[in-house]
Design a protein around this motif. Structure first.
Motif, PDB file in Angstrom:
ATOM      1  N   VAL A   1      -9.902  -4.027  -5.948  1.00 57.92           N
ATOM      2  CA  VAL A   1      -9.648  -5.447  -6.177  1.00 57.92           C
ATOM      3  C   VAL A   1      -8.922  -6.088  -5.003  1.00 57.92           C
ATOM      4  N   TYR A   2      -7.917  -5.387  -4.458  1.00 61.66           N
ATOM      5  CA  TYR A   2      -7.056  -6.015  -3.461  1.00 61.66           C
ATOM      6  C   TYR A   2      -7.209  -5.440  -2.053  1.00 61.66           C
ATOM      7  N   GLY A   3      -8.009  -4.396  -1.909  1.00 65.95           N
ATOM      8  CA  GLY A   3      -8.234  -3.849  -0.573  1.00 65.95           C
ATOM      9  C   GLY A   3      -7.072  -3.048  -0.010  1.00 65.95           C
ATOM     10  N   THR A   4      -6.240  -2.472  -0.866  1.00 66.95           N
ATOM     11  CA  THR A   4      -5.146  -1.617  -0.377  1.00 66.95           C
ATOM     12  C   THR A   4      -5.699  -0.221  -0.111  1.00 66.95           C
ATOM     13  N   VAL A   5      -6.309  -0.063   1.064  1.00 68.14           N
ATOM     14  CA  VAL A   5      -7.121   1.122   1.316  1.00 68.14           C
ATOM     15  C   VAL A   5      -6.352   2.320   1.877  1.00 68.14           C
ATOM     16  N   VAL A   6      -5.138   2.107   2.369  1.00 66.04           N
ATOM     17  CA  VAL A   6      -4.389   3.244   2.924  1.00 66.04           C
ATOM     18  C   VAL A   6      -4.158   4.306   1.841  1.00 66.04           C
ATOM     19  N   SER A   7      -3.912   3.852   0.616  1.00 68.13           N
ATOM     20  CA  SER A   7      -3.663   4.771  -0.494  1.00 68.13           C
ATOM     21  C   SER A   7      -4.856   5.688  -0.775  1.00 68.13           C
TER      22      SER A   7
ATOM     23  N   ASN B   1       4.411   1.242  -3.677  1.00 69.53           N
ATOM     24  CA  ASN B   1       2.949   1.171  -3.650  1.00 69.53           C
ATOM     25  C   ASN B   1       2.439   0.305  -4.806  1.00 69.53           C
TER      26      ASN B   1
ATOM     27  N   TRP C   1      -4.823   9.525  -0.279  1.00 67.82           N
ATOM     28  CA  TRP C   1      -4.406  10.426  -1.361  1.00 67.82           C
ATOM     29  C   TRP C   1      -5.604  10.795  -2.237  1.00 67.82           C
TER      30      TRP C   1
ATOM     31  N   ILE D   1      -4.472   3.464  -7.868  1.00 65.78           N
ATOM     32  CA  ILE D   1      -4.786   3.357  -6.444  1.00 65.78           C
ATOM     33  C   ILE D   1      -6.218   2.869  -6.237  1.00 65.78           C
TER      34      ILE D   1
ATOM     35  N   THR E   1       2.970   5.868  -8.021  1.00 67.88           N
ATOM     36  CA  THR E   1       2.761   5.921  -6.578  1.00 67.88           C
ATOM     37  C   THR E   1       1.543   6.770  -6.230  1.00 67.88           C
ATOM     38  N   ILE E   2       1.305   7.807  -7.040  1.00 70.06           N
ATOM     39  CA  ILE E   2       0.214   8.728  -6.698  1.00 70.06           C
ATOM     40  C   ILE E   2      -0.915   8.710  -7.732  1.00 70.06           C
TER      41      ILE E   2
ATOM     42  N   ARG F   1      -6.701  -0.798  -7.513  1.00 65.91           N
ATOM     43  CA  ARG F   1      -6.125  -1.792  -6.605  1.00 65.91           C
ATOM     44  C   ARG F   1      -6.883  -1.853  -5.287  1.00 65.91           C
TER      45      ARG F   1
ATOM     46  N   ASP G   1       0.842  -1.194   0.000  1.00 70.16           N
ATOM     47  CA  ASP G   1       0.000   0.000   0.000  1.00 70.16           C
ATOM     48  C   ASP G   1       0.880   1.248   0.000  1.00 70.16           C
ATOM     49  N   LEU G   2       0.263   2.390   0.167  1.00 73.37           N
ATOM     50  CA  LEU G   2       0.984   3.667   0.111  1.00 73.37           C
ATOM     51  C   LEU G   2       2.129   3.735   1.128  1.00 73.37           C
TER      52      LEU G   2
END
Lengths: 260, 334
Positions: free
Chosen positions: B215-221, A95, B224, B209, B203-204, B212, A88-89
């Motif tokens: 689909v993958y649950g990368t929620v911290v991003s 990332n 942004w 973001i 990255t940004i 993903r 993640d970020l």
């Protein structure tokens, strides 16, 4: 709705010029902020010096891997044991890049080591690897010798990581194709040899005597050159804190890379 | 100079790169347009249009036909990504940066560009993926990706609705930026990728973001993305899509001569500007101002995302979808 050009009043032109200047200034500030935000990820990567992540099998050298990975997660999707996760970020420039937490779920080559590589659309997982023996994710290392049960001459009873651990492992004797939950697989060992017993690579690790005394039952795990760094030993080590783990080496920035 | 295919294409590109639209002189118009403009300026015609606009403003019915279709498209396509993984449908595997669509490689053009510049190696699968996607958008219009596929477009559209509501109450004000910023950022990110050897923009990128995260649950991003939306709600309307996103510019360039486009039919136009009010990229609709059109039927330029919001608000059907070569044109413009 008139189409004729009217000469602008001087004060209006002044206001317009001021607005244009402010607009340009705003744009420069905002543009710089966006570029800085993207660079922040790089700073994190360069300065934090966090231990490098364990990448999926076939991953090219870390710095090139970060560039070559298109952050799509197709490797995550094809992995039959769900060993691969996407960063993640918090990983800055990493990332969206896949990694493996071996202690939680190591790659046991349940798929015979080609699924994630075949799924990778960019060659970040190099297609030159087509056998598990060719993989080089890292090297296992006895990081806490005092914690190792074998070195203390101790055995192990019960599931390797307790009854609530969610990891799976391929036990070829039980099912050649389907990985089984390790929580449901109890051992009864006089001397703990889990790192050697469950290692998917032949001859990658062995237990060797710690002394010349034949009565001394203590043994120490010795990692051989054929270790691919899959991390199954790290996952299966019943000791807490764990005694053995995979170390990832990165060679730093190389523009040629290890690709192809 | 009267518009031909080449000059129109170049003008469209210049406009996408940030050049302010210029008002054409009589020599820049086709004879048919000159005649039409002369007719439109007659007092009777002016009066007729004024009355038509007045009648139309009293009729408050609004159409959201295209908006619903577009939202359905975004939700369905992104839902396919999610379902393919979680329900194991295996139809669209991966994320919007790269995927396999029933086994065929697809790769996002801007992500691939960043990757190639940073990594300086290209593998055949990526070439296949890029070619497939490029061909698709060369046909349907590059920025069609933006409004029919991109998940950020959908959330940004909701943020825009909120922004407009707040602006109406004078609680917020839209701060316009220079449109050339997007070109500058495109170049900066390309150079940064090449020099640093990292795909810095990825990255940004809110597209990657969001895709993903779904689909993958990368929620911290998503922090942004939330930040960008706050900027759009309180400070600058559609800030990311209008002034920043290099992905939009990449797709815009890919679809410069796309046969699928919006066509402006000057004869039907009342020139009241409702289309420009709702448009994400209003500079592409410059020809809808009276006296700004060069042709009686003008294809809208490459920065257009084919979102068709203008079709929803246009009361006279002066704007419509057109497929070059399939739809008959009264004036041979090619």
């Amino acid at each position: 709705m008139t189409v004729e050009q009217k000469p602008e009043a001087p004060e209006k032109r002044l206001v317009k010029g001021g607005e244009e200047r402010r607009r340009l200034l705003r744009s420069v500030v905002v543009g710089s902020a966006v570029v800085c935000a993207s660079l922040a990820g790089l700073l994190d990567h360069r300065l934090a010096h966090a231990a490098p992540r364990l990448r999926p099998p076939g991953a090219i050298d870390e710095e090139d891997f970060l560039a070559a990975c298109i952050k799509c997660g197709q490797c995550v999707q094809v992995c039959p044991i769900r060993a691969i996760e996407l960063a993640d970020l918090t990983d800055g420039i990493g990332n969206g890049v896949p990694y493996i937490v071996a202690r939680d779920q190591a790659c046991d080559f349940s798929c015979d080591a080609t699924q994630c590589i075949l799924a990778c659309p960019t060659g970040a997982l190099s297609h030159s690897v087509d056998k598990k023996e060719q993989v080089k994710m890292g090297v296992a290392k006895l990081v806490d010798a005092d914690a190792c049960l074998a070195r203390k001459g101790k055995g192990w009873k019960g599931p390797a990581r307790g009854t609530s651990h969610h990891a799976v492992l391929r036990y070829p004797d039980i099912d050649r194709w389907k990985a089984q939950p390790i929580a449901g697989h109890a051992y009864d060992l006089d001397l703990c040899d889990l790192c050697v017993r469950e290692c998917p690579i032949e001859g990658a690790i062995a237990l060797e005597p710690v002394s010349n005394d034949p009565a001394d039952r203590r043994r120490t795990p010795v990692v051989k050159a054929s270790c691919v760094g899959c991390g199954v030993c790290e996952m299966m080590c019943p000791s807490d804190p764990l005694a053995i783990r995979v170390e990832v080496k990165t060679t730093g920035r190389t523009y040629g890379g290890t690709h192809g | 100079m009267t518009p031909g295919f080449l000059s129109r294409t170049l003008a469209g590109l210049a406009q996408m790169f940030g050049r302010a639209p210029a008002k054409p002189g009589p020599d820049d118009m086709t004879p048919a347009m000159r005649d039409l403009l002369a007719f439109k300026k007659t007092p009777d015609e002016r009066k007729r249009r004024k009355e038509a606009i007045k009648a139309e403003r009293e009729d408050h019915s609004t159409s959201n036909k295209w908006r619903w279709r577009r939202w359905a498209s975004i939700v369905a396509l992104n839902g396919l990504f999610v379902a393919s993984y979680w329900l194991d449908l295996q139809l669209v595997e991966g994320a919007l940066t790269a995927s396999r669509v029933v086994g065929f490689h697809f790769a996002d053009l801007n992500s691939s560009l960043q990757l190639m510049l940073a990594h300086k190696h290209v593998v055949i699968n990526l070439v296949i993926g890029v070619t497939t996607v490029a061909l698709l958008y060369v046909l349907v219009g590059g920025r069609t990706f933006c409004s029919w596929v991109c998940p950020y477009h959908l959330v940004s559209e909701l943020a825009e609705m909120l922004h407009l509501r707040l602006a109406e109450k004078r609680l917020v004000k839209d701060h316009a930026l220079d449109r050339r910023l997007r070109v500058v950022l495109f170049v900066i990110f390309a150079v940064l990728a090449f020099v640093s050897g990292y795909t810095l923009f990825e990255t940004i990128s809110p597209v990657g973001i969001l895709s993903r995260a779904l689909v993958y649950g990368t929620v911290v991003s998503l922090i942004w993305v939330a930040l960008l939306l706050l900027v759009e709600i309180f400070w600058a309307r559609r800030f990311w899509c209008r002034y920043v996103c290099p992905i939009g510019l990449t797709y815009g360039m890919a679809g410069t001569v796309a046969p699928v486009r919006i066509l402006h039919v000057a004869e039907n136009c009342l020139h009241e500007g409702k289309c420009r009010d709702v448009c994400l990229v209003p500079h592409v609709l410059e020809m809808t101002k009276l006296g700004f059109g060069r042709e009686t039927e003008t294809p809208v330029g490459p920065d257009c995302t084919r979102c068709a919001m203008c079709l929803d608000v246009c009361p006279t059907g002066a704007l419509r979808f057109d497929i070059k070569g399939l739809t008959r044109r009264s004036e041979a413009a090619e």
